[in-house]
Design a protein around this motif. Structure first.
Motif, mmCIF file in Angstrom:
data_model
loop_
_atom_site.group_PDB
_atom_site.id
_atom_site.type_symbol
_atom_site.label_atom_id
_atom_site.label_comp_id
_atom_site.label_asym_id
_atom_site.label_seq_id
_atom_site.Cartn_x
_atom_site.Cartn_y
_atom_site.Cartn_z
ATOM 1 N N THR A 10 0.997 -1.308 0.044
ATOM 2 C CA THR A 10 0.129 0.090 0.053
ATOM 3 C C THR A 10 0.962 1.325 0.063
ATOM 4 O O THR A 10 0.225 2.466 -0.202
ATOM 5 C CB THR A 10 -0.754 0.014 1.191
ATOM 6 O OG1 THR A 10 -0.201 -0.004 2.301
ATOM 7 C CG2 THR A 10 -2.065 -1.021 1.242
ATOM 8 N N GLU A 11 2.090 1.249 0.122
ATOM 9 C CA GLU A 11 3.037 2.241 0.275
ATOM 10 C C GLU A 11 4.063 2.232 -0.971
ATOM 11 O O GLU A 11 4.519 1.238 -1.130
ATOM 12 C CB GLU A 11 3.878 2.515 1.166
ATOM 13 C CG GLU A 11 3.071 2.400 2.879
ATOM 14 C CD GLU A 11 2.476 3.750 2.878
ATOM 15 O OE1 GLU A 11 3.084 4.969 2.225
ATOM 16 O OE2 GLU A 11 1.426 4.083 3.274
ATOM 17 N N PRO A 12 3.921 3.262 -1.641
ATOM 18 C CA PRO A 12 5.026 3.103 -2.867
ATOM 19 C C PRO A 12 6.394 3.235 -2.422
ATOM 20 O O PRO A 12 6.672 3.861 -1.587
ATOM 21 C CB PRO A 12 4.466 4.344 -3.833
ATOM 22 C CG PRO A 12 3.794 5.376 -2.882
ATOM 23 C CD PRO A 12 3.154 4.615 -1.744
ATOM 24 N N ILE A 13 7.541 2.947 -3.320
ATOM 25 C CA ILE A 13 8.617 3.073 -3.213
ATOM 26 C C ILE A 13 8.837 4.543 -3.111
ATOM 27 O O ILE A 13 8.439 5.329 -4.095
ATOM 28 C CB ILE A 13 9.708 2.507 -4.164
ATOM 29 C CG1 ILE A 13 9.333 1.163 -4.352
ATOM 30 C CG2 ILE A 13 11.023 2.802 -3.991
ATOM 31 C CD1 ILE A 13 10.164 0.362 -5.302
ATOM 32 N N PRO A 14 9.576 5.385 -2.040
ATOM 33 C CA PRO A 14 9.843 6.771 -2.038
ATOM 34 C C PRO A 14 10.718 7.111 -3.333
ATOM 35 O O PRO A 14 11.638 6.387 -3.767
ATOM 36 C CB PRO A 14 10.396 6.990 -0.776
ATOM 37 C CG PRO A 14 10.483 5.676 0.105
ATOM 38 C CD PRO A 14 10.125 4.544 -0.740
ATOM 39 N N ALA A 15 10.313 8.408 -3.905
ATOM 40 C CA ALA A 15 10.943 8.800 -5.194
ATOM 41 C C ALA A 15 12.469 8.639 -4.879
ATOM 42 O O ALA A 15 13.344 8.141 -5.920
ATOM 43 C CB ALA A 15 10.512 10.129 -5.389
#
Length: 372
Positions: free
Chosen positions: A229-234
């Motif tokens: 549910t959490e994307p990889i930080p940019a």
């Protein structure tokens, strides 16, 4: 630029006689006096060479060197802000990518769009594997999807039973929960010291790749990217990765079998293409000094950033000290106090079937019976 008409100065005249002055005073025309010329009309600049003189549009006299208005400058700034990132570009091309590959599943994730977090995680991994080069990431993703369509690694994991005499005890997956309820460490173990017959295990490269892919899919399944549910930080650390351990205890490298080299080379090439950026750290334990060729081969196919994740250790018991915070949970053979590797997860193996009892064919029974 336009110019104001300039009057031509009157021509010099001879002094007038008294009679002539009188005529002028009387209002009579003085034919010898030069009249002031008419105003000069501005001349439009000639069109550039190659332009039809007849149809050329005249350039407005009031036109000056162009300078953007405040509104136009603001629009330019807004346009620059709207330039997409590599991830956004790859997401925009995703429908075309899946059409070209004829496949849209990878690592248990069905690729959809920017609103789907697991999809963004997969694409970000391919971008990071290619230094954020969208064109290269796109090409690799298409190749990986085509490979999955052909190989069907999910089916290898769920349906295929491998030969235990060739691959039994060679691969396991262990999951170590961390203090955070949503975090865990996934470790894939390759116990190459357990190989009994090099030719049987590595001789058929395609069969070995299938077994190895099934084990990799088991590890990826434990990462559970499809539920993320959490994307990889940019520009941050990727939390969706695993640790791999290759154990070479009791393995002889004095005479390297060509079958092992062929299988190793094919595995490195295939997995660097099909499973990018899933590796956090990779440890080679109980490694003989003569194993240098393996690392030399890896450098040919892997990026420098990936090679930095590789750590050869002379002794397996040193591994726990390398994994700060949870190394104590490893098996005792690797310096920890946890369960043995064989208690972990593994792929399916064919069950050894007992020897069939000898049954007399019906035809033979009938023949014997007729003799009585």
């Amino acid at each position: 630029m336009s110019s104001e008409p300039v009057a031509t100065p009157p021509a010099a005249t001879q002094p007038l006689s008294g009679a002539e002055e009188k005529k002028i005073e009387a209002g009579e025309a003085q034919s010898t006096v030069t009249q002031a010329p008419a105003a000069v009309e501005p001349v439009a600049p000639a069109p550039p060479r190659g332009v039809d003189q007849k149809n050329a549009e005249p350039v407005p006299a009031e036109e000056k060197k162009f300078e953007a208005s405040p509104e136009e400058k603001a629009a330019t700034v807004q346009e620059k802000k709207s330039v997409t990132t590599p991830l956004e570009q790859l997401l925009a091309d995703l429908p075309a990518i899946t059409r070209e590959a004829g496949h849209g599943e990878i690592w248990g994730v069905t690729l959809t769009d920017a609103t789907h977090v697991p999809t963004t995680i997969v694409l970000e991994k391919f971008l990071r594997a290619n230094a954020k080069d969208m064109v290269k990431a796109k090409a690799q993703l298409i190749e990986a999807l085509k490979w999955r369509k052909k190989m069907d690694p999910l089916k290898l994991l769920t349906d295929v039973e491998f030969d235990k005499s060739k691959f039994g005890d060679l691969g396991y997956v262990t999951v170590y929960p961390k203090t955070d309820a949503h975090a865990k460490e996934v470790v894939t173990w390759n116990i190459y010291g357990a190989v009994k017959d090099n030719k049987a295990t590595f001789g058929d490269v395609d069969e070995f790749i299938k077994w190895r892919a099934a084990l990799m899919e088991l590890s990826v399944r434990e990462l559970d990217l499809a539920s993320a549910t959490e994307p990889i930080p940019a520009d941050g650390t990727d939390p969706y990765r695993m640790v791999q351990v290759h154990d070479y205890l009791n393995t002889s490298f004095l005479r390297m079998d060509p079958a092992i080299k062929a299988a190793s080379k094919e595995t490195i090439q295939t997995f660097s293409m099909a499973y990018p950026e899933l590796l956090k750290e990779k440890f080679f334990v109980n490694v003989p000094l003569l194993m240098g060729w393996v690392f030399a081969a890896m450098k040919l196919f892997l990026s420098p950033e990936t090679v930095k994740k590789f750590h050869p250790l002379a002794y397996g018991s040193s591994l726990a000290g390398e994994l700060k915070g949870w190394g104590s949970e490893l098996p005792e053979a690797y310096g920890g106090k946890g369960k043995a590797v064989k208690e972990g997860l593994t792929v399916k193996y064919a069950v050894d079937k007992p020897a069939a009892e000898k049954v007399t064919p019906v035809a033979e029974v009938t023949k014997e019976e007729t003799k009585e």
